[in-house]
Design an enzyme around this catalytic site. Structure first.
Site, PDB file in Angstrom:
ATOM      1  N   SER A  15       3.419   8.482   0.475  1.00 20.30           N
ATOM      2  CA  SER A  15       4.155   8.668  -0.788  1.00 20.30           C
ATOM      3  C   SER A  15       3.332   8.234  -1.993  1.00 20.30           C
ATOM      4  O   SER A  15       3.552   8.732  -3.101  1.00 20.30           O
ATOM      5  CB  SER A  15       5.479   7.893  -0.744  1.00 20.30           C
ATOM      6  OG  SER A  15       5.279   6.589  -0.258  1.00 20.30           O
ATOM      7  N   ARG A  16       2.411   7.271  -1.773  1.00 16.53           N
ATOM      8  CA  ARG A  16       1.660   6.740  -2.915  1.00 16.53           C
ATOM      9  C   ARG A  16       0.209   6.496  -2.510  1.00 16.53           C
ATOM     10  O   ARG A  16      -0.138   6.558  -1.339  1.00 16.53           O
ATOM     11  CB  ARG A  16       2.269   5.406  -3.356  1.00 16.53           C
ATOM     12  CG  ARG A  16       3.652   5.536  -3.931  1.00 16.53           C
ATOM     13  CD  ARG A  16       4.207   4.192  -4.398  1.00 16.53           C
ATOM     14  NE  ARG A  16       4.648   3.362  -3.303  1.00 16.53           N
ATOM     15  CZ  ARG A  16       4.228   2.109  -3.063  1.00 16.53           C
ATOM     16  NH1 ARG A  16       3.349   1.554  -3.861  1.00 16.53           N
ATOM     17  NH2 ARG A  16       4.685   1.414  -2.038  1.00 16.53           N
ATOM     18  N   ASP A  64       9.823   3.499   9.127  1.00 16.24           N
ATOM     19  CA  ASP A  64       9.039   2.262   9.057  1.00 16.24           C
ATOM     20  C   ASP A  64       8.103   2.243  10.259  1.00 16.24           C
ATOM     21  O   ASP A  64       8.557   2.123  11.401  1.00 16.24           O
ATOM     22  CB  ASP A  64      10.022   1.070   9.094  1.00 16.24           C
ATOM     23  CG  ASP A  64       9.315  -0.276   9.089  1.00 16.24           C
ATOM     24  OD1 ASP A  64       8.077  -0.314   9.247  1.00 16.24           O
ATOM     25  OD2 ASP A  64      10.013  -1.295   8.928  1.00 16.24           O
ATOM     26  N   SER A 164     -10.152  -1.326   6.306  1.00 13.56           N
ATOM     27  CA  SER A 164     -10.462  -2.036   5.062  1.00 13.56           C
ATOM     28  C   SER A 164     -11.717  -2.871   5.255  1.00 13.56           C
ATOM     29  O   SER A 164     -12.050  -3.251   6.388  1.00 13.56           O
ATOM     30  CB  SER A 164      -9.299  -2.978   4.710  1.00 13.56           C
ATOM     31  OG  SER A 164      -9.664  -3.852   3.661  1.00 13.56           O
ATOM     32  N   TYR A 177      -3.559 -10.237   6.784  1.00 13.48           N
ATOM     33  CA  TYR A 177      -4.108  -8.913   6.455  1.00 13.48           C
ATOM     34  C   TYR A 177      -5.482  -8.748   7.113  1.00 13.48           C
ATOM     35  O   TYR A 177      -5.773  -7.724   7.740  1.00 13.48           O
ATOM     36  CB  TYR A 177      -4.188  -8.785   4.932  1.00 13.48           C
ATOM     37  CG  TYR A 177      -4.613  -7.415   4.440  1.00 13.48           C
ATOM     38  CD1 TYR A 177      -3.680  -6.390   4.299  1.00 13.48           C
ATOM     39  CD2 TYR A 177      -5.936  -7.146   4.089  1.00 13.48           C
ATOM     40  CE1 TYR A 177      -4.061  -5.125   3.832  1.00 13.48           C
ATOM     41  CE2 TYR A 177      -6.322  -5.897   3.619  1.00 13.48           C
ATOM     42  CZ  TYR A 177      -5.380  -4.894   3.491  1.00 13.48           C
ATOM     43  OH  TYR A 177      -5.763  -3.651   3.032  1.00 13.48           O
ATOM     44  N   LYS A 181      -6.570  -6.106  10.078  1.00 15.63           N
ATOM     45  CA  LYS A 181      -7.617  -5.096   9.856  1.00 15.63           C
ATOM     46  C   LYS A 181      -8.771  -5.267  10.866  1.00 15.63           C
ATOM     47  O   LYS A 181      -9.354  -4.272  11.309  1.00 15.63           O
ATOM     48  CB  LYS A 181      -8.119  -5.171   8.411  1.00 15.63           C
ATOM     49  CG  LYS A 181      -7.060  -4.738   7.369  1.00 15.63           C
ATOM     50  CD  LYS A 181      -6.592  -3.310   7.568  1.00 15.63           C
ATOM     51  CE  LYS A 181      -5.710  -2.789   6.450  1.00 15.63           C
ATOM     52  NZ  LYS A 181      -5.220  -1.421   6.674  1.00 15.63           N
TER      53      LYS A 181
HETATM   54  P1  NAP Z   1      -0.078   1.485  -1.618  1.00 19.04           P
HETATM   55  O1  NAP Z   1      -0.490   2.155  -2.855  1.00 19.04           O
HETATM   56  O2  NAP Z   1       0.636   0.174  -1.685  1.00 19.04           O
HETATM   57  O3  NAP Z   1       0.814   2.531  -0.763  1.00 19.04           O
HETATM   58  C1  NAP Z   1       1.318   2.123   0.482  1.00 19.04           C
HETATM   59  C2  NAP Z   1       1.949   3.299   1.174  1.00 19.04           C
HETATM   60  O4  NAP Z   1       2.356   2.886   2.486  1.00 19.04           O
HETATM   61  C3  NAP Z   1       3.208   3.790   0.475  1.00 19.04           C
HETATM   62  O5  NAP Z   1       3.285   5.182   0.684  1.00 19.04           O
HETATM   63  C4  NAP Z   1       4.334   3.069   1.230  1.00 19.04           C
HETATM   64  O6  NAP Z   1       5.579   3.760   1.204  1.00 19.04           O
HETATM   65  C5  NAP Z   1       3.758   3.103   2.630  1.00 19.04           C
HETATM   66  N1  NAP Z   1       4.295   2.070   3.514  1.00 19.04           N
HETATM   67  C6  NAP Z   1       4.287   0.721   3.343  1.00 19.04           C
HETATM   68  N2  NAP Z   1       4.863   0.123   4.397  1.00 19.04           N
HETATM   69  C7  NAP Z   1       5.227   1.106   5.262  1.00 19.04           C
HETATM   70  C8  NAP Z   1       5.864   1.120   6.521  1.00 19.04           C
HETATM   71  N3  NAP Z   1       6.251  -0.011   7.128  1.00 19.04           N
HETATM   72  N4  NAP Z   1       6.090   2.311   7.102  1.00 19.04           N
HETATM   73  C9  NAP Z   1       5.716   3.481   6.505  1.00 19.04           C
HETATM   74  N5  NAP Z   1       5.105   3.528   5.320  1.00 19.04           N
HETATM   75  C10 NAP Z   1       4.861   2.341   4.706  1.00 19.04           C
HETATM   76  O7  NAP Z   1      -1.325   1.215  -0.630  1.00 19.04           O
HETATM   77  P2  NAP Z   1      -2.801   1.830  -0.646  1.00 19.04           P
HETATM   78  O8  NAP Z   1      -3.646   0.970  -1.502  1.00 19.04           O
HETATM   79  O9  NAP Z   1      -2.774   3.277  -0.849  1.00 19.04           O
HETATM   80  O10 NAP Z   1      -3.227   1.491   0.862  1.00 19.04           O
HETATM   81  C11 NAP Z   1      -3.219   2.454   1.897  1.00 19.04           C
HETATM   82  C12 NAP Z   1      -4.029   1.901   3.058  1.00 19.04           C
HETATM   83  O11 NAP Z   1      -5.354   1.643   2.610  1.00 19.04           O
HETATM   84  C13 NAP Z   1      -3.497   0.580   3.617  1.00 19.04           C
HETATM   85  O12 NAP Z   1      -3.626   0.577   5.017  1.00 19.04           O
HETATM   86  C14 NAP Z   1      -4.411  -0.441   2.996  1.00 19.04           C
HETATM   87  O13 NAP Z   1      -4.513  -1.608   3.792  1.00 19.04           O
HETATM   88  C15 NAP Z   1      -5.715   0.319   2.951  1.00 19.04           C
HETATM   89  N6  NAP Z   1      -6.666  -0.186   1.951  1.00 19.04           N
HETATM   90  C16 NAP Z   1      -6.354  -0.224   0.625  1.00 19.04           C
HETATM   91  C17 NAP Z   1      -7.290  -0.738  -0.277  1.00 19.04           C
HETATM   92  C18 NAP Z   1      -7.039  -0.805  -1.766  1.00 19.04           C
HETATM   93  O14 NAP Z   1      -7.854  -1.446  -2.470  1.00 19.04           O
HETATM   94  N7  NAP Z   1      -6.007  -0.194  -2.303  1.00 19.04           N
HETATM   95  C19 NAP Z   1      -8.520  -1.199   0.195  1.00 19.04           C
HETATM   96  C20 NAP Z   1      -8.790  -1.148   1.543  1.00 19.04           C
HETATM   97  C21 NAP Z   1      -7.861  -0.640   2.416  1.00 19.04           C
HETATM   98  P3  NAP Z   1       6.658   3.515  -0.012  1.00 19.04           P
HETATM   99  O15 NAP Z   1       6.106   4.266  -1.203  1.00 19.04           O
HETATM  100  O16 NAP Z   1       7.920   4.128   0.515  1.00 19.04           O
HETATM  101  O17 NAP Z   1       6.730   2.066  -0.242  1.00 19.04           O
END
Ligand code: NAP
Length: 274
Positions: A15-16, A64, A164, A177, A181
């Site tokens: 979604s995001r 979830d 990550s 976290y 990971k």
């Molecule tokens: P984000 O913007 O916070 O988006 C999180 C997404 O996951 C949203 O679509 C949320 O849905 C969904 N979500 C959360 N909990 C869930 C659950 N229990 N079941 C199903 N969906 C769930 O996160 P992001 O930054 O895009 O991160 C995505 C992935 O990349 C994660 O695994 C994160 O650890 C990894 N990552 C991110 C970064 C960074 O800097 N952003 C860096 C390294 C790795 P809702 O919209 O309904 O809440």
């Protein structure tokens, strides 16, 4: 020649942020995509619209990934809508609700992060892999003789874990976290080894600092690290699309003689420099 069947993907947490960018990029390749989300129905509907504008098809499914019944319902809904799954992107992930020192880390916070970021993806992958194995399809693995300058690579059936840099970089106020990971790195190796013989490739992408809601809470800290330190050889925030580009490369079959591998999409964060 009959038209090739539409390729299908399940993207968790679409979604995001990164998941949304991945879903849209797959839409640009004509995929039919399941846009999974947790709570944010409006954002999921926006991703669905963007995938369709990009030329694909999409359906939003709330579930979830950390919950066993929800995972079963997600798989049932996915197979009902897609018929088969070519690609699974384990992207859904959360940061801990509070950033506590390692010596104060509490159990409820630990369980929530581990359920969402490791246990959920592990058992979802197990279920999806069973479904993939039950519906074998042709993959690029079978053809080792494609010349480098020859036809475009054959698309792969694959599972991609959005991991990550926290798989190896220790952050002492986000211990759950980091542990989740690090576990996901081994999960990638395990499924890659098990599924290679089934013609299913498993990869891991390790994003660095990506501009999404998740990283927004630590914006000031990351701004400083990026612009004032020597931490990032490519000194800018990563964008969700930087990660989506890596996903597209993998699902398009650019690395057919590779499985269990990691792609660092991190501006060079993983380099050790003197
Ligand atoms: P984000 O913007 O916070 O988006 C999180 C997404 O996951 C949203 O679509 C949320 O849905 C969904 N979500 C959360 N909990 C869930 C659950 N229990 N079941 C199903 N969906 C769930 O996160 P992001 O930054 O895009 O991160 C995505 C992935 O990349 C994660 O695994 C994160 O650890 C990894 N990552 C991110 C970064 C960074 O800097 N952003 C860096 C390294 C790795 P809702 O919209 O309904 O809440």
């Amino acid at each position: 020649m009959p038209p090739s069947p539409q390729r299908t993907a399940l993207v968790t947490g679409a979604s995001r942020g990164i998941g949304s960018a991945v879903a849209v990029a797959l839409g640009q390749r004509g995929f039919k995509v399941i846009v999974n989300y947790l709570n944010n129905h409006e954002a999921a509907a926006k991703t669905v619209a963007l995938v369709e504008q990009a030329g694909g098809q999409a359906i939003a499914v709330q579930a979830d990934v950390g919950n066993r019944e929800d995972r079963a319902r997600l798989l049932t809904a996915t197979l009902a809508a897609l018929g088969h799954i070519d690609v699974l992107i384990n992207n859904a992930g959360i940061a801990p609700a509070t950033r506590d020192d390692l010596l104060d880390a509490d159990e409820a916070n630990y369980d929530r992060v581990m359920d969402t970021n490791l246990k959920g993806p592990f058992f979802l992958t197990q279920q999806v892999a069973r479904a993939m194995v039950a519906t074998p399809r042709a993959t690029a693995s079978a053809s080792s003789s494609t010349p480098v300058a020859g036809p475009a690579p054959t698309p792969l059936r694959c599972i991609i874990n959005i991991n990550s840099v926290s798989a190896y970089a220790a952050t002492i106020n986000r211990s759950q976290y980091c542990i989740a990971k690090a576990g996901m790195a081994m999960m990638t190796h395990l499924f890659a080894a098990r599924l290679a013989g089934e013609g299913i490739h498993v990869y891991e992408i390790r994003p660095g600092i990506i501009a999404t809601d998740m990283a927004a809470g630590a914006k000031e800290k990351y701004d400083k690290l990026i612009h004032q330190g020597a931490m990032l050889p490519l000194p800018r925030w990563g964008q969700p699309d930087d990660v989506a580009k890596a996903v597209v490369m993998l699902v398009d079959g650019a690395l057919p003689y590779s499985t269990g591998s990691t792609l660092d999409i991190d501006g060079g964060f993983h380099l050790r420099m003197l």
